[in-house]
Write a protein that holds these residues in place. Sequence first.
Motif, PDB file in Angstrom:
ATOM      1  N   ALA A 181       0.886  -1.213   0.031  1.00  0.00           N
ATOM      2  CA  ALA A 181       0.294   0.204  -0.343  1.00  0.00           C
ATOM      3  C   ALA A 181       1.134   1.251  -0.056  1.00  0.00           C
ATOM      4  O   ALA A 181      -0.084   2.415  -0.591  1.00  0.00           O
ATOM      5  CB  ALA A 181      -0.675  -0.191   1.317  1.00  0.00           C
ATOM      6  N   THR A 182       2.047   1.238   0.757  1.00  0.00           N
ATOM      7  CA  THR A 182       2.709   2.341   0.681  1.00  0.00           C
ATOM      8  C   THR A 182       3.996   2.776  -0.400  1.00  0.00           C
ATOM      9  O   THR A 182       3.996   3.811  -0.976  1.00  0.00           O
ATOM     10  CB  THR A 182       4.068   2.103   1.420  1.00  0.00           C
ATOM     11  OG1 THR A 182       4.992   1.158   1.012  1.00  0.00           O
ATOM     12  CG2 THR A 182       3.705   1.804   2.903  1.00  0.00           C
ATOM     13  N   GLY A 183       3.346   1.453  -1.732  1.00  0.00           N
ATOM     14  CA  GLY A 183       4.403   1.627  -2.835  1.00  0.00           C
ATOM     15  C   GLY A 183       5.803   1.704  -3.193  1.00  0.00           C
ATOM     16  O   GLY A 183       6.843   1.358  -4.247  1.00  0.00           O
ATOM     17  N   VAL A 184       6.050   0.916  -1.504  1.00  0.00           N
ATOM     18  CA  VAL A 184       7.992   0.589  -1.371  1.00  0.00           C
ATOM     19  C   VAL A 184       8.124  -0.682  -2.136  1.00  0.00           C
ATOM     20  O   VAL A 184       8.617  -0.548  -2.464  1.00  0.00           O
ATOM     21  CB  VAL A 184       7.789   0.540  -0.069  1.00  0.00           C
ATOM     22  CG1 VAL A 184       7.600  -0.691   0.823  1.00  0.00           C
ATOM     23  CG2 VAL A 184       9.817   0.751   0.060  1.00  0.00           C
ATOM     24  N   THR A 185       7.021  -1.453  -2.061  1.00  0.00           N
ATOM     25  CA  THR A 185       7.794  -3.001  -2.995  1.00  0.00           C
ATOM     26  C   THR A 185       7.846  -2.313  -4.907  1.00  0.00           C
ATOM     27  O   THR A 185       8.706  -2.930  -5.514  1.00  0.00           O
ATOM     28  CB  THR A 185       7.077  -3.390  -2.721  1.00  0.00           C
ATOM     29  OG1 THR A 185       4.960  -3.561  -3.156  1.00  0.00           O
ATOM     30  CG2 THR A 185       6.371  -3.870  -1.410  1.00  0.00           C
ATOM     31  N   GLN A 186       7.299  -1.628  -4.946  1.00  0.00           N
ATOM     32  CA  GLN A 186       7.478  -1.490  -6.062  1.00  0.00           C
ATOM     33  C   GLN A 186       9.210  -0.529  -6.864  1.00  0.00           C
ATOM     34  O   GLN A 186       9.280  -0.935  -7.444  1.00  0.00           O
ATOM     35  CB  GLN A 186       6.886  -0.419  -6.803  1.00  0.00           C
ATOM     36  CG  GLN A 186       5.524  -0.562  -6.515  1.00  0.00           C
ATOM     37  CD  GLN A 186       4.204   0.721  -7.836  1.00  0.00           C
ATOM     38  OE1 GLN A 186       5.104   1.074  -8.921  1.00  0.00           O
ATOM     39  NE2 GLN A 186       3.167   1.475  -6.901  1.00  0.00           N
ATOM     40  N   LEU A 187       9.632  -0.900  -5.868  1.00  0.00           N
ATOM     41  CA  LEU A 187      11.539  -0.882  -5.990  1.00  0.00           C
ATOM     42  C   LEU A 187      11.543  -1.635  -6.212  1.00  0.00           C
ATOM     43  O   LEU A 187      12.626  -1.848  -6.289  1.00  0.00           O
ATOM     44  CB  LEU A 187      12.097   0.121  -4.602  1.00  0.00           C
ATOM     45  CG  LEU A 187      11.092   1.479  -4.573  1.00  0.00           C
ATOM     46  CD1 LEU A 187      11.876   1.651  -3.452  1.00  0.00           C
ATOM     47  CD2 LEU A 187      11.626   2.842  -5.833  1.00  0.00           C
ATOM     48  N   LEU A 188      11.511  -3.497  -5.457  1.00  0.00           N
ATOM     49  CA  LEU A 188      11.538  -4.591  -5.560  1.00  0.00           C
ATOM     50  C   LEU A 188      11.084  -4.880  -7.147  1.00  0.00           C
ATOM     51  O   LEU A 188      12.425  -6.638  -7.563  1.00  0.00           O
ATOM     52  CB  LEU A 188      10.755  -5.030  -4.578  1.00  0.00           C
ATOM     53  CG  LEU A 188      11.136  -4.518  -2.817  1.00  0.00           C
ATOM     54  CD1 LEU A 188      10.521  -5.526  -1.773  1.00  0.00           C
ATOM     55  CD2 LEU A 188      12.670  -4.719  -3.269  1.00  0.00           C
ATOM     56  N   ARG A 189      10.054  -5.222  -7.443  1.00  0.00           N
ATOM     57  CA  ARG A 189       9.823  -5.428  -8.637  1.00  0.00           C
ATOM     58  C   ARG A 189       8.318  -4.515  -8.715  1.00  0.00           C
ATOM     59  O   ARG A 189       7.490  -4.134  -7.958  1.00  0.00           O
ATOM     60  CB  ARG A 189       9.275  -6.677  -8.514  1.00  0.00           C
ATOM     61  CG  ARG A 189       8.665  -6.708  -7.103  1.00  0.00           C
ATOM     62  CD  ARG A 189       7.963  -8.000  -6.392  1.00  0.00           C
ATOM     63  NE  ARG A 189       6.925  -8.503  -5.174  1.00  0.00           N
ATOM     64  CZ  ARG A 189       5.851  -7.746  -5.829  1.00  0.00           C
ATOM     65  NH1 ARG A 189       5.097  -7.557  -6.135  1.00  0.00           N
ATOM     66  NH2 ARG A 189       5.026  -7.729  -4.218  1.00  0.00           N
TER      67      ARG A 189
END
Length: 202
Positions: A181-189
């Motif tokens: 929900a924070t969007g931080v995982t878009q940095l991973l994949r």
Amino acid sequence: MNNALITEKRRGLRLSDLLVTILLSLVIGVVYHFWSSVYDLFKPLFFQADELVYGVWFLAPTLAMLLIRKPGVAILAEVAAAHVEIMFGSEWGIQLVLYSVVQGLAAELIFALLRYRSFRLGTAAFAGAAAALGSLLVDVYYGYVTDYTLWMMLFKYALRIISSAVLAGYLAFALAKALEATGVTQLLRPVTKRDYEALDHD
């Protein structure tokens, strides 16, 4: 699943995947170390009551896999987290290496059986429970349960499996969902619509 994501998975672990997995494991390893104090608080409640919170020690493989979603992440995360515990001077010492390998491998097996395509709540719960079963194998190997009667063993490991399904499965899923929900995982994949849908349903 789009072609880009499939291609990304086939490339295996990138350096960034490894670094994020290790960093996450370092944080969880610190939690592992201090969780012993919480674990001890439950002991006086009733026989094997401490098993109710045992599942936290299997959080690393499920949470890391839900975030990175690549083969090998679960076992790597658990082994790395165990090494943090060892560096803190865990009473279990080098034995934790064997525990972490078997526990991480057991969790990894659940995701592998589903071909690394399911990252739903139920999958995480099964992976957590599998890690608990892995710990049982190592307990038997070291002879820690040879004095137990059958009912004691069944009761102890039933509590551990339930705890692991909840804490290493459901809790890990909730944490992964919060991070998504924070969007931080878009940095991973790359996050696809299907990823979000997988976090909304069991």
